[in-house]
Design a protein around this motif. Structure first.
Motif, PDB file in Angstrom:
ATOM      1  N   ILE A  22       0.826  -1.214   0.000  1.00 41.42           N
ATOM      2  CA  ILE A  22       0.000   0.000   0.000  1.00 41.42           C
ATOM      3  C   ILE A  22       0.862   1.267   0.000  1.00 41.42           C
ATOM      4  O   ILE A  22       0.345   2.376  -0.042  1.00 41.42           O
ATOM      5  N   MET A  23       2.187   1.084   0.047  1.00 41.26           N
ATOM      6  CA  MET A  23       3.088   2.249   0.131  1.00 41.26           C
ATOM      7  C   MET A  23       2.827   3.297  -0.951  1.00 41.26           C
ATOM      8  O   MET A  23       2.774   4.482  -0.636  1.00 41.26           O
ATOM      9  N   PRO A  24       2.689   2.908  -2.220  1.00 35.81           N
ATOM     10  CA  PRO A  24       2.434   3.939  -3.224  1.00 35.81           C
ATOM     11  C   PRO A  24       1.185   4.757  -2.896  1.00 35.81           C
ATOM     12  O   PRO A  24       1.193   5.980  -3.052  1.00 35.81           O
ATOM     13  N   ALA A  25       0.159   4.079  -2.437  1.00 35.12           N
ATOM     14  CA  ALA A  25      -1.070   4.792  -2.090  1.00 35.12           C
ATOM     15  C   ALA A  25      -0.837   5.719  -0.908  1.00 35.12           C
ATOM     16  O   ALA A  25      -1.306   6.858  -0.880  1.00 35.12           O
ATOM     17  N   VAL A  26      -0.080   5.232   0.069  1.00 37.85           N
ATOM     18  CA  VAL A  26       0.214   6.062   1.234  1.00 37.85           C
ATOM     19  C   VAL A  26       1.005   7.283   0.805  1.00 37.85           C
ATOM     20  O   VAL A  26       0.714   8.414   1.197  1.00 37.85           O
ATOM     21  N   LEU A  27       1.992   7.044  -0.041  1.00 36.26           N
ATOM     22  CA  LEU A  27       2.823   8.154  -0.477  1.00 36.26           C
ATOM     23  C   LEU A  27       1.995   9.171  -1.247  1.00 36.26           C
ATOM     24  O   LEU A  27       2.133  10.378  -1.052  1.00 36.26           O
TER      25      LEU A  27
END
Lengths: 611, 371
Positions: free
Chosen positions: A231-236
């Motif tokens: 989910i990192m891209p979404a978090v970023l």
């Protein structure tokens, strides 16, 4: 002869090109959008290099409209002027954006994870309460903060709820300045992060985590090694979106910063306008635009590359919830209490504030309905007569705001719909790409800077008829909401296969009938939400209008600012409550009718920054 | 050794019954397919055995361990069941390379670094994907991803391997290739395979035993050829086989101690090879298409409704009176539309189903009485 033929072919080709309604629309929109977005931007650029009336004329000794580098040299030559007017606000904006984003993601992320992955109790209640702060305008949270924590030792010395009821006096840094701005921004955007991250978690293929369970990875390890990286891209991308909103925010720092001269770039820009340093104000405004553009470019690059992470599909929804066991009840109750403090309590506090005859005195004898229902017996001589429910200024401001919302929504919704049709039909062509990105362009520009741009054109001779006009404000709102509307239009048209229209073409149905009888009815609800959402957003908009209104009494939201700045707390709170109630009602109407709500709409809308 | 026993296992979602009182025993080293139309409860069953889904009732034992018991409140986590699971969409972690994907499970078992490395490469060699070791899943084709997923599942050498429609995302050619590989893999490893599919051909060709389900209820649990030739009921008979079995309404009566069927307006003598009472009047006769022979010596007059030659065999729709039945003939033979033909029913595995209960009541041969 040959060249004649050639000419003929070209004419024929142009002729054929325009027989397709989608092409005609695209050409019209290309011109319209260029005029509405590119042109204002260029004229803003010009404003940074010319002398304006007033103090700039005196300082430069030049005539109005002359070319000058004065604004740049003055703002950037260093020394205290540069420091207080550019670099410190710049730092404040950055810190506010950063702090707000970190806080928002922490709040939203934790709740999203709890909701999507555990067997937390009372999920429905928590979910709906938690969206409140996001449906309410961010500035209401700022006002709430003031209502709660202002005290006799700081700022204007008005006694807030905490001091009035519990004798609690918070220090100045807690009540005004960067700290509360970060808290308020974080609280406002927490739900936004929750919507985005929660959506990803929910859509994320549960088998990715299940396969890790089967391969004997522990819960924590799964979160750390599987869930978070995915989910990192979404978090970023959420981080960047909140950061750019926080960076550009105007109203929150205005409410919470004024008393201690805490400025962000946006509030500084407004101050510079007021002080007559128009050129420098535009330079400051352009910084905000540049930052917004930069952030979205980064966002698009980053999430574009790693997007495949979240598009893996599979049998989702079969995820087995983590059992919180004996922590379940304490966690859910704690969450409900905390969230209530930022969703229900604000409404109560606003309501209480409007009932106090003298602000800050929390006694029964001090209660009055005068600020709602009074008919002029009030001792206040502020141009307001009596309670807001019987006040012409309030009602006409509300009426204008409604009219404005509807006009803007009609513009954005209709243009968005046709852009959707035209772009989808001609997808892949350069013209369609141009129109699509032009319609998206206003998204890159923070509200306050956007109004700056339009202010810039309305002060030029050619467009002076726009200056201070209702039309200008409506136009600005319409264009500003166009990204959401056109995105919605494109998405809804993408869902309809071309065959449906082609079946109409084959039997000779004219294009307008195809649109209105075939295509639009199929996407009725999504089109309706395309009209409703801008209405709601418009009703609570402050940033966009504060520079453009002819006077503060023009709109309800600007009237509120006026009340707040002049210290008429009860009126300010009453108007705030009124706006919140209207927004909540409109939102629930929209949710009932179309299933779209501000929370979903804006959340979904904002996430398209990454697409 | 892992023998999987399901006793009275049920799963309800609110009011919807996904699996109803399921009892099966999966023997060690079996290759079981859970077969059925979508929504029949086969995936739910698999996930319950794996521990990804909690049954509402019943008891599940893997080997000597009770992994689930609703009454005793036992529910072992999937991690403690010593199983492998191959997901339909592979569930490869997109942010990890092929190597990292395969090594992850071994890391969790606290293997030594060198051991992990050698095991990963062993798996890569086995599945012929060594050259992709440092790629990310997104950079692989569907078939390659599938192999990585298999490698990841097999790496910790699970005693039981669960597969949830693992081939459904592949194209036809790759699918048949992978079927062959899976069958090899099963005989090469000493694991028990449980395999979910809705593709009856896949179930027929792969399994040692088919567990056919419908609407959460077990229909038949037998070796593939038994399921094919001796279906328990009409649902099973209809679900397995392509083209599907012909079902012909008929009347059964007893004349002179012989069973006489009236069908297509003809009379036929039925000779049962099962010792079951045949005391019903309304029955349905089930005939596999390959058991309807088109021959000049046939006793049934018919016309060719349409013929679909596929090269190796030809499917002929045969019109007998008002009924349409399908017949499969070996070789490419093209019949003209409405051409008059003669056919016969030539098997001793003709099924007789009860028209009311749809259950199989007898099997045997049919001979058409000459007119």
């Amino acid at each position: 002869m040959k060249s004649l033929n050639k000419n003929k072919t070209i004419f024929n080709r142009i002729g054929t090109f325009f027989t397709k309604p989608a092409n005609c629309m695209l050409v019209i929109f290309a011109i319209l959008l260029t005029a509405l977005t590119l042109y204002p931007l260029l004229s803003m650029l010009r404003e940074m290099f010319v002398v304006h009336a007033g103090i700039e004329k005196t300082l430069t000794g030049l005539k109005k409209g002359n070319f000058t580098l004065f604004h740049w040299t003055k703002l950037f030559k260093g020394g205290e002027w540069s420091m207080t007017n550019y670099w410190i606000p710049f730092l404040n904006s950055t810190l506010l954006g950063f702090g707000g984003a970190v806080l928002g993601i922490m709040i939203g992320g934790v709740i999203a994870w709890l909701m999507a992955r555990t067997n937390l109790k009372h999920k429905k209640l928590i979910g709906s309460l938690f969206l409140f702060p996001y449906m309410m305008p961010a500035w209401t949270m700022a006002l709430y903060w003031l209502n709660m924590f202002q005290n006799s030792k700081v700022g204007a010395g008005i006694v807030g709820v905490m001091e009035g009821l519990f004798g609690l006096c918070m220090p100045e840094w807690f009540v005004y300045g960067l700290f509360p701005c970060i808290i308020v921004t974080g609280l406002h955007f927490g739900p936004f992060a929750y919507i985005l991250i929660g959506g990803i978690l929910q859509n994320m293929d549960a088998t990715l985590e299940e396969s890790a369970v089967i391969l004997k990875a522990g819960r924590l390890k799964i979160v750390r090694r599987i869930t978070l990286p995915i989910i990192m891209p979404a978090v970023l991308s959420t981080f960047l979106l909140i950061f750019s909103s926080g960076f550009a925010s105007y109203t929150v720092p205005m409410f919470l910063g004024g008393a201690v001269r805490f400025f962000t770039l946006s509030s500084k820009m407004k101050a510079m306008f007021n002080a007559g340093y128009t050129g420098q104000a535009y330079i400051i405004g352009s910084t905000v635009i540049l930052m917004g553009w930069l952030i979205l470019t980064i966002n698009q690059k980053y999430t574009g590359r790693k997007r495949s992470f979240t598009t893996v599909t599979g049998k989702s929804g079969q995820v087995s919830f983590i059992d919180l066991k004996r922590f379940n009840t304490p966690i859910s109750i704690a969450l409900i209490v905390i969230i209530t403090f930022f969703s229900i309590i604000p409404l109560i506090v606003f309501a209480i504030q409007t009932l106090l005859r003298s602000p800050g005195v929390y006694e029964f004898s001090n209660l009055t309905l005068e600020f709602w229902l009074g008919r002029g017996e009030s001792s206040y001589k502020n141009g307001m007569v009596g309670g807001i429910l019987f006040n012409k200024t309030v009602w006409s401001a509300l009426g204008r705001q409604f009219l404005l919302s509807i006009t803007a929504a009609l513009f954005a919704g209709t243009v968005g719909l046709f852009i959707g049709y035209a772009v989808v039909r001609r997808r892949g062509t350069k013209l369609a790409q141009y129109v699509e990105s032009m319609a998206f362009f206003p998204y890159l520009i923070p509200a306050i800077s956007f109004s700056t741009i339009y202010l810039a054109i309305s002060t030029t001779k050619t467009f002076s008829f726009l200056y201070n006009s209702f039309f200008l404000i409506a136009l600005v709102s319409g264009v500003k909401y166009l990204p959401f509307a056109s995105r919605g239009g494109i998405n809804s048209m993408l869902q309809i296969s071309t065959e449906i229209e082609e079946a109409g073409i084959v039997v000779g149905v004219p294009w307008y009938k195809r649109l209105f009888r075939l295509l639009f009815p199929i996407q009725k609800t999504s089109i309706m939400s395309g009209y409703l959402l801008p209405v709601i957003t418009c009703m609570r908009e402050v940033d966009l209008y504060t520079l453009l209104v002819p006077n503060a009494h023009f709109l309800l939201t600007t009237l509120l600012l006026e009340f707040n700045q002049t210290g008429y707390d009860q009126y300010a709170n009453a108007v705030t409550l009124l706006i919140i109630v209207i927004v909540l009602i409109l939102n629930s109407v929209s949710e009932k009718l179309t299933g779209a709500s501000v929370a979903k709409g804006v959340g979904g809308g904002a996430s398209f920054g990454g697409n | 050794m892992p023998r999987i026993v399901l006793e009275h296992v049920s799963k309800r979602f609110d009011k919807f019954v996904a699996v109803d009182d399921l009892n099966i025993v999966i023997e060690d080293r079996d290759f079981i397919t859970l077969l059925g139309p979508s929504g029949c409860g086969k995936t739910t069953t698999l996930r319950m055995i794996a521990g990804l889904e909690t049954p509402t009732e019943g008891r599940i034992t893997i080997g000597d361990t009770v992994v689930f018991d609703a009454e005793k409140g036992i529910n072992l986590s999937p991690a403690k069941r010593d199983i492998g699971f191959l997901f339909q969409n592979y569930a490869l972690w997109p942010h990890m390379t092929v190597y990292q994907n395969i090594a992850f499970g071994l890391e969790n078992l606290k293997w030594k670094r060198e051991d992990i490395k050698s095991r990963v490469y062993e798996m890569l060699r086995l599945l012929k994907i060594e050259e992709f070791v440092h790629r990310y899943p997104a950079e692989l084709s569907g078939g390659q991803q599938q192999r990585v997923a298999i490698a990841r599942t097999l790496a910790p050498a699970p005693k039981v391997l669960f597969m949830d429609e693992p081939l459904s995302n592949l194209d036809a050619k790759l699918r048949s290739e992978m079927r062959t590989e899976l069958k090899r893999l099963h005989s090469d490893s000493d694991s028990t395979f449980v395999y979910v599919t809705h593709d009856q051909l896949e179930a027929m060709t792969l399994a040692t035993k088919i567990c056919l389900m419908n609407k959460g209820v077990l229909q038949q649990y037998d070796p593939p050829l038994t399921v094919y030739s001796k279906p328990n009921n009409i649902f099973v008979a209809d679900f397995v086989g392509n083209p599907t079995m012909n079902f012909i309404n008929a009347k059964l009566s007893e004349v002179d101690g012989k069973h006489v069927l009236s069908l297509f307006g003809l009379y036929a003598t039925f000779t049962a090879n099962m010792n079951k009472p045949l005391n019903r009047e309304n029955v349905i006769v089930g005939v596999r298409p390959e058991h309807i022979a088109i021959t000049d010596s046939g006793k049934i007059n018919a016309t060719a409704y349409s013929a679909l030659p596929a090269g190796m065999e030809t499917t002929v729709k045969v019109k007998i009176k008002d009924a349409l039945v399908s017949s499969v003939v070996f070789g490419a033979i093209d019949y003209k539309t409405d051409q008059a033909i003669k056919c016969d029913i030539i098997s001793d595995q003709i099924c007789i189903f009860d028209a009311n209960t749809k259950e199989l009541i007898s099997q045997g041969s049919i001979s058409i009485n000459s007119l």
